[in-house]
Structures are given as C-alpha cells and as structure tokens.
Design a protein around this motif. Structure first.
Motif, PDB file in Angstrom:
ATOM      1  N   GLU A   1      15.939   1.767  -7.351  1.00 60.47           N
ATOM      2  CA  GLU A   1      15.505   0.706  -6.449  1.00 60.47           C
ATOM      3  C   GLU A   1      14.706   1.268  -5.272  1.00 60.47           C
ATOM      4  N   PHE A   2      15.197   2.353  -4.675  1.00 60.53           N
ATOM      5  CA  PHE A   2      14.475   2.980  -3.557  1.00 60.53           C
ATOM      6  C   PHE A   2      13.085   3.428  -4.002  1.00 60.53           C
ATOM      7  N   LEU A   3      13.026   4.099  -5.163  1.00 65.64           N
ATOM      8  CA  LEU A   3      11.765   4.664  -5.621  1.00 65.64           C
ATOM      9  C   LEU A   3      10.823   3.599  -6.188  1.00 65.64           C
ATOM     10  N   LEU A   4      11.363   2.528  -6.746  1.00 62.76           N
ATOM     11  CA  LEU A   4      10.531   1.394  -7.160  1.00 62.76           C
ATOM     12  C   LEU A   4       9.865   0.754  -5.946  1.00 62.76           C
ATOM     13  N   SER A   5      10.613   0.646  -4.849  1.00 66.07           N
ATOM     14  CA  SER A   5      10.053   0.010  -3.656  1.00 66.07           C
ATOM     15  C   SER A   5       8.941   0.851  -3.038  1.00 66.07           C
ATOM     16  N   THR A   6       8.966   2.174  -3.224  1.00 63.65           N
ATOM     17  CA  THR A   6       7.874   3.024  -2.740  1.00 63.65           C
ATOM     18  C   THR A   6       6.560   2.623  -3.405  1.00 63.65           C
ATOM     19  N   VAL A   7       6.617   2.334  -4.704  1.00 64.67           N
ATOM     20  CA  VAL A   7       5.410   1.962  -5.441  1.00 64.67           C
ATOM     21  C   VAL A   7       5.080   0.481  -5.244  1.00 64.67           C
ATOM     22  N   GLU A   8       6.069  -0.368  -5.183  1.00 59.45           N
ATOM     23  CA  GLU A   8       5.814  -1.803  -5.046  1.00 59.45           C
ATOM     24  C   GLU A   8       5.340  -2.189  -3.650  1.00 59.45           C
ATOM     25  N   TYR A   9       5.922  -1.571  -2.611  1.00 51.41           N
ATOM     26  CA  TYR A   9       5.659  -2.016  -1.242  1.00 51.41           C
ATOM     27  C   TYR A   9       5.226  -0.919  -0.289  1.00 51.41           C
ATOM     28  N   GLY A  10       5.355   0.347  -0.679  1.00 49.36           N
ATOM     29  CA  GLY A  10       5.186   1.442   0.273  1.00 49.36           C
ATOM     30  C   GLY A  10       3.972   2.307   0.028  1.00 49.36           C
ATOM     31  N   THR A  11       4.143   3.580   0.325  1.00 46.45           N
ATOM     32  CA  THR A  11       3.030   4.524   0.297  1.00 46.45           C
ATOM     33  C   THR A  11       2.517   4.827  -1.106  1.00 46.45           C
ATOM     34  N   GLY A  12       3.257   4.462  -2.149  1.00 45.05           N
ATOM     35  CA  GLY A  12       2.844   4.751  -3.516  1.00 45.05           C
ATOM     36  C   GLY A  12       2.125   3.617  -4.219  1.00 45.05           C
ATOM     37  N   LYS A  13       1.619   2.642  -3.490  1.00 39.75           N
ATOM     38  CA  LYS A  13       0.990   1.462  -4.107  1.00 39.75           C
ATOM     39  C   LYS A  13      -0.139   1.799  -5.077  1.00 39.75           C
ATOM     40  N   LYS A  14      -0.862   2.866  -4.813  1.00 42.00           N
ATOM     41  CA  LYS A  14      -2.000   3.216  -5.678  1.00 42.00           C
ATOM     42  C   LYS A  14      -1.559   3.739  -7.044  1.00 42.00           C
TER      43      LYS A  14
ATOM     44  N   THR B   1      -3.413  12.301   1.346  1.00 45.07           N
ATOM     45  CA  THR B   1      -1.969  12.077   1.383  1.00 45.07           C
ATOM     46  C   THR B   1      -1.446  11.882  -0.036  1.00 45.07           C
ATOM     47  N   GLY B   2      -0.145  11.967  -0.192  1.00 42.72           N
ATOM     48  CA  GLY B   2       0.471  11.757  -1.502  1.00 42.72           C
ATOM     49  C   GLY B   2       0.233  10.362  -2.056  1.00 42.72           C
ATOM     50  N   GLY B   3       0.033   9.404  -1.172  1.00 45.41           N
ATOM     51  CA  GLY B   3      -0.208   8.029  -1.600  1.00 45.41           C
ATOM     52  C   GLY B   3      -1.659   7.734  -1.924  1.00 45.41           C
ATOM     53  N   SER B   4      -2.529   8.725  -1.775  1.00 42.96           N
ATOM     54  CA  SER B   4      -3.938   8.492  -2.075  1.00 42.96           C
ATOM     55  C   SER B   4      -4.309   9.175  -3.392  1.00 42.96           C
ATOM     56  N   VAL B   5      -4.986  10.289  -3.349  1.00 39.37           N
ATOM     57  CA  VAL B   5      -5.494  10.958  -4.559  1.00 39.37           C
ATOM     58  C   VAL B   5      -4.388  11.269  -5.578  1.00 39.37           C
ATOM     59  N   PRO B   6      -3.252  11.869  -5.179  1.00 33.36           N
ATOM     60  CA  PRO B   6      -2.225  12.149  -6.199  1.00 33.36           C
ATOM     61  C   PRO B   6      -1.699  10.886  -6.881  1.00 33.36           C
ATOM     62  N   ALA B   7      -1.502   9.811  -6.134  1.00 34.43           N
ATOM     63  CA  ALA B   7      -1.018   8.559  -6.728  1.00 34.43           C
ATOM     64  C   ALA B   7      -2.040   7.979  -7.703  1.00 34.43           C
ATOM     65  N   MET B   8      -3.326   8.099  -7.377  1.00 36.66           N
ATOM     66  CA  MET B   8      -4.364   7.592  -8.276  1.00 36.66           C
ATOM     67  C   MET B   8      -4.465   8.445  -9.539  1.00 36.66           C
ATOM     68  N   ILE B   9      -4.314   9.768  -9.399  1.00 36.09           N
ATOM     69  CA  ILE B   9      -4.312  10.641 -10.580  1.00 36.09           C
ATOM     70  C   ILE B   9      -3.114  10.301 -11.463  1.00 36.09           C
TER      71      ILE B   9
END
Length: 133
Positions: free
Chosen positions: A7-20, A68-76
């Motif tokens: 749940e914590f890690l899903l919310s990072t992608v759904e609402y937080g810094t991991g959206k990309k 940042t981790g939520g930019s290029v790494p998340a898109m890769i």
C-alpha cells in the motif's frame, strides 16, 4: 504486514514522486531515490509478475542536472515494464484493507480492545522488522 508495504509503495506511484512510472491498468508499486547534489537517482518498482531497478548517475560521482528518481529513472522503468506486462499480463497487487474501528473505542477504551491494540502493534512490528529495534 507485506500488504501495508504494498500500500505504501503503490501510493508512491499513484500519488507521489513515482507518478512517471505508472502504467495504465497495471498495479505498480515502487520507491524513488535521489542522493545529495543529484549524484545518483533511482527507481525500484514491481508488479505482481516483475521487479525492476533503475539507477542513473555518473561513474565519477559528478552531479547530474537535477535528475531525480521520479524523473528519468521512473520513465526508464515504465519503458521497460510496458513490454514486459504485454508479454506476461500482471494481475492486481494484493491491497491492505484497514479494519473499521469505532472512534469511541479508540478514544475511550484502547487498552481494553485487543483489535485496536493489535492493529497498532502490527504496524510497530512491521516497522521494527524493517528498520530494526
């Protein structure tokens, strides 16, 4: 207890810094990270079928231009996971369902109600197991 971590890690992608890192119709859980002065950036994520970790940075530890981790790494990560999920369609990740608790019990009778105590102890045990005592 792993359901709470999902749940914590899903919310990072759904609402937080991991959206990309989001993929349409796929539960993705993950964590972003960026070191001091933008020397390293990473995204670690998973579906119920695959786990992928992405790190970007310079070998000589020089800073990047505000990556940042939520930019290029998340898109890769997203670009790698998209064809993986097409080959092996994932199901949904198991989700944590909080127990309904009467607020009067929490305020007035926490010590007597073992279900409330059990919920708070479960989170405490989980965090202690993750980070140590």
């Amino acid at each position: 207890e792993y359901l709470m971590m999902n749940e914590f890690l899903l919310s990072t992608v759904e609402y937080g810094t991991g959206k990309k890192a989001r993929l349409k119709g796929v539960d993705i859980a993950g964590k972003t990270g960026t070191s001091s002065h933008y020397r390293d950036a990473w995204f670690l994520g998973y579906s119920n079928k695959s786990t992928v970790g992405i790190w970007v940075g310079h070998d000589d530890a020089t800073p990047m231009k505000k990556v940042t981790g939520g930019s290029v790494p998340a898109m890769i990560f997203r670009d790698i996971m998209e064809p993986l999920t097409a080959l092996q369609p994932p199901g949904q990740l198991a989700r944590w369902q909080p127990q309904e608790v009467d607020n009067d019990i929490i305020v007035n009778d926490v010590e007597k109600d073992s279900s409330v105590e059990g919920e708070s102890n479960m989170l405490t045990r989980f965090l202690q197991g993750l980070f140590g005592e």
